[in-house]
Enzyme design. Structure first.
Site, PDB file in Angstrom:
ATOM      1  N   GLY A  86       0.769  -1.285   0.100  1.00  0.00           N
ATOM      2  CA  GLY A  86      -0.080   0.126  -0.140  1.00  0.00           C
ATOM      3  C   GLY A  86       0.973   1.087   0.082  1.00  0.00           C
ATOM      4  O   GLY A  86       1.814   1.378  -0.635  1.00  0.00           O
ATOM      5  N   LEU A  87       0.211   2.477   0.784  1.00  0.00           N
ATOM      6  CA  LEU A  87       1.062   3.640   0.577  1.00  0.00           C
ATOM      7  C   LEU A  87       1.183   4.032  -0.813  1.00  0.00           C
ATOM      8  O   LEU A  87       2.319   4.397  -0.880  1.00  0.00           O
ATOM      9  CB  LEU A  87       2.260   3.322   1.570  1.00  0.00           C
ATOM     10  CG  LEU A  87       2.269   3.156   3.016  1.00  0.00           C
ATOM     11  CD1 LEU A  87       3.499   3.084   3.555  1.00  0.00           C
ATOM     12  CD2 LEU A  87       1.404   4.423   3.676  1.00  0.00           C
ATOM     13  N   CYS A  88       0.319   3.988  -1.464  1.00  0.00           N
ATOM     14  CA  CYS A  88       0.648   4.387  -2.958  1.00  0.00           C
ATOM     15  C   CYS A  88      -0.740   5.304  -3.378  1.00  0.00           C
ATOM     16  O   CYS A  88      -1.193   5.347  -4.445  1.00  0.00           O
ATOM     17  CB  CYS A  88       1.010   3.446  -3.995  1.00  0.00           C
ATOM     18  SG  CYS A  88      -0.067   1.868  -3.676  1.00  0.00           S
ATOM     19  N   GLY A  89      -1.311   6.046  -2.389  1.00  0.00           N
ATOM     20  CA  GLY A  89      -2.380   6.860  -2.723  1.00  0.00           C
ATOM     21  C   GLY A  89      -3.517   6.170  -3.324  1.00  0.00           C
ATOM     22  O   GLY A  89      -4.027   5.007  -2.713  1.00  0.00           O
TER      23      GLY A  89
END
Lengths: 282, 133
Positions: A86-89
Site C-alpha cells: 500500500g502507501l501509494c495513494g
C-alpha cells in the site's frame, strides 16, 4: 491547552514520520525511473507482435485456433493487476473501484478474478468474490517469465472452457501524476481489419506459426500490463509520499506555532505569579 | 550492395535497428538467409545464432525462439530473448549448459526433458555467439 512537553513530543513524532515519507518518496522516484525505462523498452516488441499478428490473421482467414474461438459467454475472467504494498495513494482503490463497477454490471453472468498483486486479492477476497487464481509477490521488477506463468494459467482456463472471455484490468502509466485504470479484452483474440498486400510465405506453416505466436501475444500483453502497472504504482507512491511530506511540514509549522504560544503563555504566567507574589509582600 | 532494414526486438527492449546487407536466421526449418527485396515471409525461430552483415562485416546476435517477419524490404525479428555478444554472461551460460546436460544424462523421471533440452539449446546458442564453443 496541551503542555509544551506534549506538543514537543508530537512535533518530534511528526518529524520522524516526515523523514520516513521523504525516504519513501526518494526510493519510489528511483524505482519509478527504472520502471519507466522498462515500459518504454517493452513497447516496440508489444507493437510489433500486434502488427504481425494482425497481418497474419488477415493473410490467413481460414485458420482456427482455440484462442481465437468465440463462444457464448457463460463465465468471464478478469485479470486484476494491483500492487502488493500500500502507501501509494489511490492507486489500488481506483483499480478495485473500476473492477467492482464492472462486476456489478455483469451480475447476470458468472465472473471470476485472476488476482495479480496482494491488494486486489485481499479486497475481493474479503467481499467473497470468486478468485480463480492469485499471483502474489511478483516483486518490483516484473520479468517475462512471470508474465508467461500468468498467461499459461489464463490460456489454460480459456481452452478448458472454464472461462469464455478474459479481460485485463490494470493501471496504465500516462505520466508520473496520472495513472489511468484501464480494461482491455485479452481473449478471445479479435483479428484486426487492417488491409495488407502480398501473400506471405509461411515457414513451417500458417497453423504452426499461429500456434506459436498467439501465446506469445498474450504473454506480451500481460507483460506490458505488469510493467505499466509497476510504473504507475511507483508514480502514485511518489506523489502520495510527496504530499505526505508536504503535509508533515505544514503540521510541524502549525505545531511549532502552538508550542511557542504555549511556552510564552507559561512564561507570562510565571512572571505574573512572581510579580503577584512580590506585590503581596509589600 | 542493396541493403534492407533489420529490426530486432525482445520483450525487454529493442536490440537492433539497422540497415544491413544480409542476414542468416536459425529458423524452425534450418538456417534461413535473407537478402534485400525478399518476398513477404513469416517464419518461426529456434534458439540459435543469428548473423547479419553490415558494411561487409559479420556480426552475431543470440536469439531464443520467436519469429521473423519479412515485408516491404523490412525484416523484423521478434525474439523471446535476444542478446548481443557483449551482453552475454559467459559464466552463466556455461553453468546453464552444464546443468542442462547433467539433467539430460541423469534420466531422472522428475526432470522435464523438453525444458532441459530447450535450456541446453539456449545456453549453446549464447556460447556460440561469443565464440566460446
Amino acid at each position: 491547552m496541551a503542555g509544551v512537553r506534549d506538543i514537543r513530543r508530537r512535533i518530534r513524532s511528526v518529524a520522524n514520520m516526515q523523514q520516513i515519507t521523504k525516504a519513501m518518496k526518494m526510493v519510489s522516484a528511483a524505482k519509478l525511473r527504472k520502471a519507466q525505462e522498462k515500459v518504454v523498452a517493452s513497447r516496440p516488441y508489444a507493437k510489433q507482435i500486434q502488427d504481425v499478428l494482425a497481418r497474419l490473421a488477415q493473410a490467413q482467414t481460414d485458420v482456427s485456433h482455440p484462442l481465437l474461438e468465440q463462444r457464448p459467454v457463460r463465465k468471464i475472467g478478469y485479470i486484476l493487476v494491483t500492487s502488493d504494498r500500500g502507501l501509494c495513494g489511490g492507486f489500488n482503490a481506483n483499480l478495485t473501484r473500476l473492477t467492482k463497477g464492472i462486476l456489478e454490471e455483469k451480475k447476470d453472468v458468472n465472473t471470476g478474478l485472476i488476482a495479480v498483486g496482494r491488494k486486489g486479492n485481499d479486497y475481493f477476497n474479503r467481499r467473497s468474490i470468486e478468485i480463480i487464481t492469485k499471483f502474489i509477490g511478483l516483486g518490483d521488477n516484473p520479468d517475462y517469465s512471470q508474465a508467461r506463468r500468468i498467461a499459461d494459467e489464463v490460456m489454460g482456463l480459456y481452452t478448458n472452457q472454464e472461462l469464455d472471455e478474459v479481460y485485463l484490468v490494470y493501471s496504465k502509466f500516462v505520466s508520473v501524476l496520472t495513472q489511468e485504470p484501464t480494461m482491455v479484452k485479452v481473449l478471445p483474440i479479435e483479428p484486426s481489419t487492417e488491409k495488407i498486400d502480398g501473400n506471405y510465405i509461411f515457414e513451417p506453416s500458417p497453423q504452426e506459426i499461429l500456434d506459436k505466436m498467439l501465446p506469445n501475444y498474450i504473454e506480451s500483453q500481460i507483460f506490458s500490463a505488469l510493467l505499466e502497472s509497476k510504473a504507475s504504482e511507483q508514480g502514485a507512491r511518489m506523489t502520495a509520499m510527496d504530499s505526505a511530506t508536504e503535509n508533515a511540514k505544514e503540521m510541524i509549522a502549525k505545531l511549532t506555532l502552538v508550542m511557542n504560544r504555549a511556552r510564552q503563555a507559561a512564561i507570562t504566567k510565571e512572571i505574573s505569579e512572581i510579580v503577584g507574589g512580590a506585590a503581596a509582600l509589600e | 550492395m542493396a541493403t534492407f532494414n533489420l529490426n530486432v526486438v525482445a520483450p525487454n527492449g529493442q536490440i537492433l535497428d539497422k540497415e544491413v546487407e544480409f542476414v542468416v536466421l536459425p529458423s524452425d526449418d534450418g538456417e534461413l538467409g535473407i537478402l534485400a527485396n525478399h518476398a513477404p515471409l513469416i517464419a518461426g525461430l529456434q534458439p540459435g545464432v543469428m548473423r547479419y552483415t553490415e558494411d561487409g562485416k559479420v556480426n552475431k546476435i543470440s536469439v531464443c525462439g520467436g519469429f521473423v517477419e519479412v515485408v516491404n524490404n523490412k525484416v523484423s525479428v521478434l525474439a523471446s530473448t535476444a542478446e548481443k555478444p557483449e551482453k552475454i554472461d559467459v559464466d552463466r551460460a556455461m553453468a546453464a549448459k552444464e546443468r542442462a546436460q547433467k539433467r539430460l544424462q541423469d534420466k531422472n523421471p522428475d526432470v522435464n526433458l523438453l525444458r532441459a533440452e530447450m535450456a541446453l539449446k539456449r545456453a549453446v546458442a549464447r556460447l556460440q555467439t561469443v565464440g566460446k564453443l
